[in-house]
Motif scaffolding. Sequence first.
Motif, PDB file in Angstrom:
ATOM      1  N   TYR A  36       0.861  -1.179   0.000  1.00 39.28           N
ATOM      2  CA  TYR A  36       0.000   0.000   0.000  1.00 39.28           C
ATOM      3  C   TYR A  36       0.893   1.223   0.000  1.00 39.28           C
ATOM      4  O   TYR A  36       1.830   1.302   0.798  1.00 39.28           O
ATOM      5  CB  TYR A  36      -0.871   0.040   1.262  1.00 39.28           C
ATOM      6  CG  TYR A  36      -1.921  -1.042   1.360  1.00 39.28           C
ATOM      7  CD1 TYR A  36      -3.039  -1.035   0.527  1.00 39.28           C
ATOM      8  CD2 TYR A  36      -1.819  -2.052   2.314  1.00 39.28           C
ATOM      9  CE1 TYR A  36      -4.013  -2.017   0.638  1.00 39.28           C
ATOM     10  CE2 TYR A  36      -2.798  -3.031   2.429  1.00 39.28           C
ATOM     11  CZ  TYR A  36      -3.890  -3.004   1.588  1.00 39.28           C
ATOM     12  OH  TYR A  36      -4.851  -3.970   1.707  1.00 39.28           O
ATOM     13  N   VAL A  43       3.689   0.527   2.594  1.00 40.59           N
ATOM     14  CA  VAL A  43       3.481  -0.520   3.609  1.00 40.59           C
ATOM     15  C   VAL A  43       3.432  -1.862   2.890  1.00 40.59           C
ATOM     16  O   VAL A  43       2.622  -2.052   1.979  1.00 40.59           O
ATOM     17  CB  VAL A  43       2.143  -0.293   4.359  1.00 40.59           C
ATOM     18  CG1 VAL A  43       1.895  -1.415   5.365  1.00 40.59           C
ATOM     19  CG2 VAL A  43       2.116   1.060   5.031  1.00 40.59           C
ATOM     20  N   PRO A  64      -1.900 -11.341  14.689  1.00 36.41           N
ATOM     21  CA  PRO A  64      -2.244 -10.120  15.410  1.00 36.41           C
ATOM     22  C   PRO A  64      -2.774  -9.019  14.494  1.00 36.41           C
ATOM     23  O   PRO A  64      -2.682  -9.130  13.268  1.00 36.41           O
ATOM     24  CB  PRO A  64      -0.909  -9.697  16.051  1.00 36.41           C
ATOM     25  CG  PRO A  64       0.146 -10.428  15.324  1.00 36.41           C
ATOM     26  CD  PRO A  64      -0.477 -11.639  14.702  1.00 36.41           C
ATOM     27  N   GLY A  66      -3.031  -6.021  12.220  1.00 37.00           N
ATOM     28  CA  GLY A  66      -2.051  -5.442  11.299  1.00 37.00           C
ATOM     29  C   GLY A  66      -1.164  -6.471  10.617  1.00 37.00           C
ATOM     30  O   GLY A  66      -0.287  -6.111   9.821  1.00 37.00           O
ATOM     31  N   SER A  67      -1.395  -7.763  10.874  1.00 38.41           N
ATOM     32  CA  SER A  67      -0.515  -8.789  10.291  1.00 38.41           C
ATOM     33  C   SER A  67      -0.844  -9.078   8.824  1.00 38.41           C
ATOM     34  O   SER A  67      -0.073  -9.748   8.142  1.00 38.41           O
ATOM     35  CB  SER A  67      -0.587 -10.087  11.112  1.00 38.41           C
ATOM     36  OG  SER A  67      -1.906 -10.579  11.151  1.00 38.41           O
ATOM     37  N   LYS A  69      -4.255 -10.068   7.672  1.00 43.87           N
ATOM     38  CA  LYS A  69      -5.346 -11.034   7.468  1.00 43.87           C
ATOM     39  C   LYS A  69      -6.396 -10.508   6.480  1.00 43.87           C
ATOM     40  O   LYS A  69      -6.768 -11.205   5.538  1.00 43.87           O
ATOM     41  CB  LYS A  69      -6.032 -11.361   8.809  1.00 43.87           C
ATOM     42  CG  LYS A  69      -5.098 -11.947   9.851  1.00 43.87           C
ATOM     43  CD  LYS A  69      -5.821 -12.262  11.146  1.00 43.87           C
ATOM     44  CE  LYS A  69      -6.450 -11.077  11.852  1.00 43.87           C
ATOM     45  NZ  LYS A  69      -5.482 -10.076  12.364  1.00 43.87           N
ATOM     46  N   THR A  70      -6.857  -9.284   6.713  1.00 45.26           N
ATOM     47  CA  THR A  70      -7.892  -8.716   5.832  1.00 45.26           C
ATOM     48  C   THR A  70      -7.345  -8.558   4.420  1.00 45.26           C
ATOM     49  O   THR A  70      -8.029  -8.867   3.431  1.00 45.26           O
ATOM     50  CB  THR A  70      -8.386  -7.364   6.395  1.00 45.26           C
ATOM     51  OG1 THR A  70      -9.009  -7.622   7.653  1.00 45.26           O
ATOM     52  CG2 THR A  70      -9.376  -6.686   5.472  1.00 45.26           C
ATOM     53  N   THR A  71      -6.115  -8.095   4.322  1.00 40.98           N
ATOM     54  CA  THR A  71      -5.485  -7.923   2.999  1.00 40.98           C
ATOM     55  C   THR A  71      -5.451  -9.262   2.257  1.00 40.98           C
ATOM     56  O   THR A  71      -5.802  -9.339   1.072  1.00 40.98           O
ATOM     57  CB  THR A  71      -4.052  -7.366   3.171  1.00 40.98           C
ATOM     58  OG1 THR A  71      -4.131  -6.173   3.947  1.00 40.98           O
ATOM     59  CG2 THR A  71      -3.406  -7.071   1.844  1.00 40.98           C
ATOM     60  N   HIS A 227      -8.393 -13.378  15.455  1.00 41.53           N
ATOM     61  CA  HIS A 227      -7.243 -13.395  16.344  1.00 41.53           C
ATOM     62  C   HIS A 227      -7.656 -13.919  17.724  1.00 41.53           C
ATOM     63  O   HIS A 227      -6.936 -13.793  18.692  1.00 41.53           O
ATOM     64  CB  HIS A 227      -6.502 -12.050  16.404  1.00 41.53           C
ATOM     65  CG  HIS A 227      -7.363 -10.857  16.667  1.00 41.53           C
ATOM     66  ND1 HIS A 227      -7.490  -9.842  15.769  1.00 41.53           N
ATOM     67  CD2 HIS A 227      -8.148 -10.545  17.702  1.00 41.53           C
ATOM     68  CE1 HIS A 227      -8.318  -8.937  16.248  1.00 41.53           C
ATOM     69  NE2 HIS A 227      -8.729  -9.338  17.422  1.00 41.53           N
TER      70      HIS A 227
HETATM   71  N1  LIG Z   1      -6.005   0.557   2.403  1.00 46.52           N
HETATM   72  C1  LIG Z   1      -4.856   0.583   3.061  1.00 46.52           C
HETATM   73  N2  LIG Z   1      -3.948   1.568   2.867  1.00 46.52           N
HETATM   74  C2  LIG Z   1      -2.779   1.579   3.505  1.00 46.52           C
HETATM   75  N3  LIG Z   1      -2.380   0.640   4.385  1.00 46.52           N
HETATM   76  C3  LIG Z   1      -3.231  -0.344   4.637  1.00 46.52           C
HETATM   77  C4  LIG Z   1      -4.506  -0.433   4.006  1.00 46.52           C
HETATM   78  N4  LIG Z   1      -5.133  -1.555   4.448  1.00 46.52           N
HETATM   79  C5  LIG Z   1      -4.295  -2.135   5.323  1.00 46.52           C
HETATM   80  N5  LIG Z   1      -3.149  -1.414   5.444  1.00 46.52           N
HETATM   81  C6  LIG Z   1      -1.988  -1.761   6.259  1.00 46.52           C
HETATM   82  O1  LIG Z   1      -1.595  -3.089   5.896  1.00 46.52           O
HETATM   83  C7  LIG Z   1      -1.237  -3.837   7.053  1.00 46.52           C
HETATM   84  C8  LIG Z   1      -2.112  -5.071   7.159  1.00 46.52           C
HETATM   85  O2  LIG Z   1      -3.451  -4.642   7.418  1.00 46.52           O
HETATM   86  P1  LIG Z   1      -4.686  -5.646   7.532  1.00 46.52           P
HETATM   87  O3  LIG Z   1      -5.904  -4.829   7.649  1.00 46.52           O
HETATM   88  O4  LIG Z   1      -4.618  -6.617   6.414  1.00 46.52           O
HETATM   89  O5  LIG Z   1      -4.354  -6.399   8.913  1.00 46.52           O
HETATM   90  P2  LIG Z   1      -5.277  -7.345   9.802  1.00 46.52           P
HETATM   91  O6  LIG Z   1      -4.428  -8.517  10.184  1.00 46.52           O
HETATM   92  O7  LIG Z   1      -6.545  -7.615   9.100  1.00 46.52           O
HETATM   93  O8  LIG Z   1      -5.541  -6.476  11.106  1.00 46.52           O
HETATM   94  P3  LIG Z   1      -6.834  -6.479  12.100  1.00 46.52           P
HETATM   95  O9  LIG Z   1      -6.713  -7.719  12.950  1.00 46.52           O
HETATM   96  O10 LIG Z   1      -6.644  -5.229  12.927  1.00 46.52           O
HETATM   97  O11 LIG Z   1      -8.061  -6.448  11.275  1.00 46.52           O
HETATM   98  C9  LIG Z   1      -1.331  -2.889   8.237  1.00 46.52           C
HETATM   99  O12 LIG Z   1      -0.060  -2.340   8.470  1.00 46.52           O
HETATM  100  C10 LIG Z   1      -2.306  -1.834   7.745  1.00 46.52           C
HETATM  101  O13 LIG Z   1      -2.055  -0.609   8.370  1.00 46.52           O
END
Ligand SMILES: Nc1ncnc2c1ncn2[C@@H]1O[C@H](COP(=O)(O)OP(=O)(O)OP(=O)(O)O)[C@@H](O)[C@H]1O
Length: 248
Positions: A36, A43, A64, A66-67, A69-71, A227
């Motif tokens: 990103y 990032v 955890p 920010g790891s 998962k959603t991405t 998590h």
């Molecule tokens: N649209 C975006 N623009 C910039 N950075 C992003 C974006 N979406 C996610 N990130 C960054 O990518 C990394 C992974 O984010 P992600 O949302 O995939 O984590 P996660 O494991 O789902 O977290 P959570 O458990 O809080 O939902 C993080 O550092 C987040 O800040």
Amino acid sequence: MSSETRTQGSKVADGGRDVSRPASALLRLENVWKKYTIGADVVDALRGIDLEVDSGEFTVVSGPSGSGKTTLLNIIGCLDRPTEGRYLFDGVPVASSDFDDLAELRNRKIGFVFQSFNLIPILNCYENVEFPLLVNPRPMSASERRALVMDLLKEVGLERYWKHKPDELSGGQKQRMAVARALVTGPRLVLADEPTANLDTKTAMSIIDLMLELNLEKGTTFLFSTHDHRIVDRARRIIQLTDGRLHV
Ligand SMILES: Nc1ncnc2c1ncn2[C@@H]1O[C@H](COP(=O)(O)OP(=O)(O)OP(=O)(O)O)[C@@H](O)[C@H]1O
Ligand SMILES: [Mg+2]
């Protein structure tokens, strides 16, 4: 330490290539990166993911905040594309598909369950579950459609609530409705990003058990993130993400 544990099935070797597994994985990610860019900052949300998921698996992605998962789930669900690497769904490379092909793949083969349920407030339980069939019509008569929706409502334990609107139901019942809606088109894969985050532990467990039951009964592949360690233990395959990597 390996990032992955399974209580059944084989283990994906480094590089995602495991000779003991069939070549026909439902999902196959090869060196997937997601970057990103925000102004001058980049990032690396995913850093070289190699992963295979076979048809019929029940897998949890744990890690955890920010790891990544959603991405990862967004990429697997064709809601987003990798910055680098290859992603094949059912043997078809997704990155080279155009926007319409991706939407078609999503509508026909993937069901989604969301943390915040994403139900349509003005529609009742029956109508919410039926909705994907109307948006993405399959060749079926009105009576077949009714039977399919009512069968699913029965399976998720909501048959007698079919007339209720989402705000007339509990959090667990709403998520049951969302699970039925995700399954109504008969998808190959159901993706759920933190489906139990808004539920108390007992209700969360019952939703996971429902997904397990449907996985066994219908053979639908389930992949969900959490998590919550109490929920992780219920999965048959656990994928651990840390800082965008599958290995710690
Ligand atoms: N649209 C975006 N623009 C910039 N950075 C992003 C974006 N979406 C996610 N990130 C960054 O990518 C990394 C992974 O984010 P992600 O949302 O995939 O984590 P996660 O494991 O789902 O977290 P959570 O458990 O809080 O939902 C993080 O550092 C987040 O800040
Ligand atoms: Mg997330």
